[in-house]
Design a protein around this motif. Structure first.
Motif, PDB file in Angstrom:
ATOM      1  N   ASN A  17       0.861  -1.172   0.000  1.00 42.63           N
ATOM      2  CA  ASN A  17       0.000   0.000   0.000  1.00 42.63           C
ATOM      3  C   ASN A  17       0.908   1.237   0.000  1.00 42.63           C
ATOM      4  OD1 ASN A  17      -2.041   1.785   0.191  1.00 42.63           O
ATOM      5  ND2 ASN A  17      -2.778   1.107   2.212  1.00 42.63           N
ATOM      6  N   VAL A  19      -0.053   4.477  -0.611  1.00 41.13           N
ATOM      7  CA  VAL A  19      -0.749   5.726  -0.300  1.00 41.13           C
ATOM      8  C   VAL A  19      -0.132   6.421   0.911  1.00 41.13           C
ATOM      9  CG1 VAL A  19      -2.973   6.731   0.355  1.00 41.13           C
ATOM     10  CG2 VAL A  19      -2.862   4.983  -1.422  1.00 41.13           C
ATOM     11  N   PRO A  20       0.140   5.747   2.023  1.00 40.57           N
ATOM     12  CA  PRO A  20       0.776   6.457   3.150  1.00 40.57           C
ATOM     13  C   PRO A  20       2.164   6.985   2.799  1.00 40.57           C
ATOM     14  CG  PRO A  20      -0.146   4.372   3.887  1.00 40.57           C
ATOM     15  CD  PRO A  20      -0.233   4.392   2.396  1.00 40.57           C
ATOM     16  N   LEU A  21       2.897   6.252   1.984  1.00 38.53           N
ATOM     17  CA  LEU A  21       4.226   6.696   1.572  1.00 38.53           C
ATOM     18  C   LEU A  21       4.135   7.975   0.744  1.00 38.53           C
ATOM     19  CD1 LEU A  21       7.281   6.108   1.424  1.00 38.53           C
ATOM     20  CD2 LEU A  21       6.808   4.804  -0.651  1.00 38.53           C
ATOM     21  N   ASP A  23       1.735  10.154   0.850  1.00 36.67           N
ATOM     22  CA  ASP A  23       1.308  11.217   1.756  1.00 36.67           C
ATOM     23  C   ASP A  23       2.496  11.799   2.522  1.00 36.67           C
ATOM     24  OD1 ASP A  23      -1.264  10.921   0.959  1.00 36.67           O
ATOM     25  OD2 ASP A  23      -1.900   9.727   2.702  1.00 36.67           O
ATOM     26  N   VAL A  24       3.350  10.942   3.012  1.00 36.82           N
ATOM     27  CA  VAL A  24       4.522  11.403   3.762  1.00 36.82           C
ATOM     28  C   VAL A  24       5.452  12.205   2.857  1.00 36.82           C
ATOM     29  CG1 VAL A  24       6.612  10.633   4.958  1.00 36.82           C
ATOM     30  CG2 VAL A  24       4.410   9.588   5.498  1.00 36.82           C
TER      31      VAL A  24
END
Length: 134
Positions: A17, A19-21, A23-24
């Motif tokens: 996944n 998406v969090p990467l 975002d960061v």
């Protein structure tokens, strides 16, 4: 696939996944864009100090070559043969003499090159070419 759609709930997900990467990374990019101008203004450099005498403006002799071949040195008509003697005399008085050479736009390049040669043989080492901005 996402958990449980195929009926096998105990199997781990095989896809990462991201998406969090993303975002960061976007948050870090925004922080860098905001902070970069602040860091650029905050750079203080302690420059060394030097003592120097104020610069002396050099003497400038204005030499103009007209389209008809007439030479003017400091607003006085000069014959081409007398020019080296006059310039040598001026150089004895002022060793840092600068000759500002102006020529009519219609004067052939050969004439200007010959005049530069005369200046160099008479000892002038600093020549400024007079131009006009377009």
């Amino acid at each position: 696939m996402a958990g449980g759609l195929l009926g096998d709930e105990d199997q781990p997900l095989s896809e990462m996944n991201v998406v969090p990467l993303v975002d960061v990374i976007l948050v870090l990019l925004v922080m860098f864009i905001i902070a970069a101008p602040i860091f650029a203004q905050a750079l203080n450099v302690d420059l060394p100090r030097a003592e120097a005498s104020p610069g002396v403006e050099p003497q400038v002799a204005h030499l103009v070559l007209y389209a008809d071949g007439k030479l003017m040195l400091e607003e006085r008509a000069v014959h081409r043969d007398a020019l080296p003697g006059l310039l040598s005399e001026r150089l004895r008085e002022e060793p840092q003499l600068v000759v500002r050479l102006g020529a009519d736009a219609s004067v052939p390049y050969q004439s200007v090159a010959e005049l530069v040669s005369v200046l160099q043989t008479s000892g002038v080492r600093r020549i400024a070419f007079a131009t006009r901005s377009p």
